[in-house]
Design an enzyme around this catalytic site. Sequence first.
Site, mmCIF file in Angstrom:
data_model
loop_
_atom_site.group_PDB
_atom_site.id
_atom_site.type_symbol
_atom_site.label_atom_id
_atom_site.label_comp_id
_atom_site.label_asym_id
_atom_site.label_seq_id
_atom_site.Cartn_x
_atom_site.Cartn_y
_atom_site.Cartn_z
ATOM 1 N N MET A 30 -1.068 -16.186 13.720
ATOM 2 C CA MET A 30 -0.035 -16.022 12.537
ATOM 3 C C MET A 30 1.290 -16.684 12.854
ATOM 4 O O MET A 30 2.308 -16.638 12.412
ATOM 5 C CB MET A 30 0.223 -14.682 12.280
ATOM 6 C CG MET A 30 -1.077 -13.868 11.912
ATOM 7 S SD MET A 30 -0.681 -12.387 10.736
ATOM 8 C CE MET A 30 0.474 -11.282 11.820
ATOM 9 N N GLY A 36 0.481 -16.610 25.115
ATOM 10 C CA GLY A 36 -0.843 -15.612 24.994
ATOM 11 C C GLY A 36 -1.615 -16.472 24.009
ATOM 12 O O GLY A 36 -3.145 -16.736 24.216
ATOM 13 N N HIS A 37 -0.924 -17.143 22.906
ATOM 14 C CA HIS A 37 -1.874 -17.859 21.981
ATOM 15 C C HIS A 37 -2.288 -19.173 22.586
ATOM 16 O O HIS A 37 -3.400 -19.560 22.578
ATOM 17 C CB HIS A 37 -0.909 -18.246 20.865
ATOM 18 C CG HIS A 37 -0.658 -17.290 19.914
ATOM 19 N ND1 HIS A 37 1.095 -16.952 20.108
ATOM 20 C CD2 HIS A 37 -1.208 -16.461 19.108
ATOM 21 C CE1 HIS A 37 1.032 -15.927 19.087
ATOM 22 N NE2 HIS A 37 -0.202 -15.735 18.553
ATOM 23 N N ASP A 150 -4.607 -7.083 21.005
ATOM 24 C CA ASP A 150 -5.028 -6.269 19.759
ATOM 25 C C ASP A 150 -6.520 -5.753 19.932
ATOM 26 O O ASP A 150 -7.564 -6.601 19.408
ATOM 27 C CB ASP A 150 -4.854 -7.418 18.506
ATOM 28 C CG ASP A 150 -3.387 -7.681 18.568
ATOM 29 O OD1 ASP A 150 -2.513 -6.772 18.077
ATOM 30 O OD2 ASP A 150 -3.092 -8.916 18.591
ATOM 31 N N LEU A 184 3.002 -10.341 26.184
ATOM 32 C CA LEU A 184 3.485 -11.306 25.281
ATOM 33 C C LEU A 184 3.067 -11.030 23.926
ATOM 34 O O LEU A 184 1.952 -10.475 23.466
ATOM 35 C CB LEU A 184 2.869 -12.705 25.574
ATOM 36 C CG LEU A 184 3.325 -13.432 26.825
ATOM 37 C CD1 LEU A 184 3.118 -14.830 26.910
ATOM 38 C CD2 LEU A 184 5.031 -13.046 27.240
ATOM 39 N N SER A 186 4.413 -12.015 19.495
ATOM 40 C CA SER A 186 5.355 -12.752 18.671
ATOM 41 C C SER A 186 6.557 -11.631 18.564
ATOM 42 O O SER A 186 7.724 -12.373 17.875
ATOM 43 C CB SER A 186 4.793 -13.286 17.309
ATOM 44 O OG SER A 186 3.675 -13.953 17.617
ATOM 45 N N ARG A 187 6.531 -10.545 18.445
ATOM 46 C CA ARG A 187 7.578 -9.725 18.026
ATOM 47 C C ARG A 187 8.725 -9.678 18.976
ATOM 48 O O ARG A 187 9.737 -9.092 18.712
ATOM 49 C CB ARG A 187 7.065 -8.200 17.670
ATOM 50 C CG ARG A 187 6.199 -8.431 16.430
ATOM 51 C CD ARG A 187 6.040 -6.882 16.204
ATOM 52 N NE ARG A 187 5.478 -6.832 14.580
ATOM 53 C CZ ARG A 187 4.013 -7.181 14.188
ATOM 54 N NH1 ARG A 187 3.332 -7.002 15.294
ATOM 55 N NH2 ARG A 187 3.715 -6.933 12.902
HETATM 56 O O1 PAF Z 1 -4.023 -11.279 15.497
HETATM 57 C C1 PAF Z 1 -3.388 -11.926 14.637
HETATM 58 O O2 PAF Z 1 -2.500 -12.933 14.917
HETATM 59 C C2 PAF Z 1 -3.866 -11.786 13.185
HETATM 60 O O3 PAF Z 1 -4.136 -10.395 13.033
HETATM 61 C C3 PAF Z 1 -4.983 -12.547 12.929
HETATM 62 C C4 PAF Z 1 -6.410 -12.552 13.688
HETATM 63 C C5 PAF Z 1 -4.593 -13.832 13.054
HETATM 64 C C6 PAF Z 1 -5.431 -12.532 11.385
HETATM 65 O O4 PAF Z 1 -4.326 -12.846 10.712
#
Ligand code: PAF
Length: 281
Positions: A30, A36-37, A150, A184, A186-187
């Site tokens: 998102m 992390g990403h 998550d 980590l 985004s919030r």
């Molecule tokens: O984990 C996230 O950032 C979101 O839930 C995802 C998997 C990109 C779906 O919008």
Amino acid sequence: MKVIRTVSELNGLTRELRGQGRTIGLVPTMGALHAGHLSLMRHAREDNDVVVASVFVNPTQFNNPDDLRTYPRTEQADCELMEQAGVDYAFIPSVEEIYPEPDTRIFPLGPVAEVMEGAMRPGHFNGVAQIVSKLFSMTNAHRAYFGEKDYQQIAVIRRMVQLENFDIEIVPCPIVREPDGLALSSRNVRLTPEQRSIAPAIHRALEQSTAMAATKSVEQVKQWVKDTIESTDGLTTEYYEIVDGITMQPITEWNRSACPIGCVTVYCGDVRLIDNIKYFK
Ligand code: PAF
């Protein structure tokens, strides 16, 4: 790196690549990208011929309009980071492109989606299933990469894959932490300096609790974690559950083969932070 904004271009391109026998790795995000990403993107880069990353703040998974409104949006910085991480195609669609009409699909996700985040955020996981299923179809990916922060989301996505018969490998990747242990997210940018200084108490409590599993009951460990987190002024625990690592159902007795995992949500001011820890690593 090429930026793609339409479903038809993405679908056409990835279909052709797949037809040529090239493997495609997808990193759904998102945006508001952090290390992390980037670690997901690096994993995808190592495993696949082509890496597609999506940046889309999916409205259907937000059950709180304020959370959707204040979610950080940093497209230009995201593009620079994706390029550095070796992404080939950044898919950055508009809401209208993804949802030309409302998505009314209800996924029978079952118990895995009914506890913890599912109980606290009604409709959230159905929204995740909607967008992730669309992204899987649109990108024709062989593998998709998700962060273990998550953790429950990964279990829900596996269930959606089973329901929809997607031919895709779900690749979970370890949580990336700040040097002081904060996971980590985004919030995190929304934390004030003072909140930022107390937030590592969450991971500290989780980490310390793993040693207690040898001598204390599940209930005692759960209570200890909640009490310890809340002993820091400014942190409020929404839930702490110790669950079976596959089914996400709460456990009452320690059982190594259930791969128990402790999942927590904590409010630090109005910022909602989640984290988890594996027992018996
Ligand atoms: O984990 C996230 O950032 C979101 O839930 C995802 C998997 C990109 C779906 O919008």
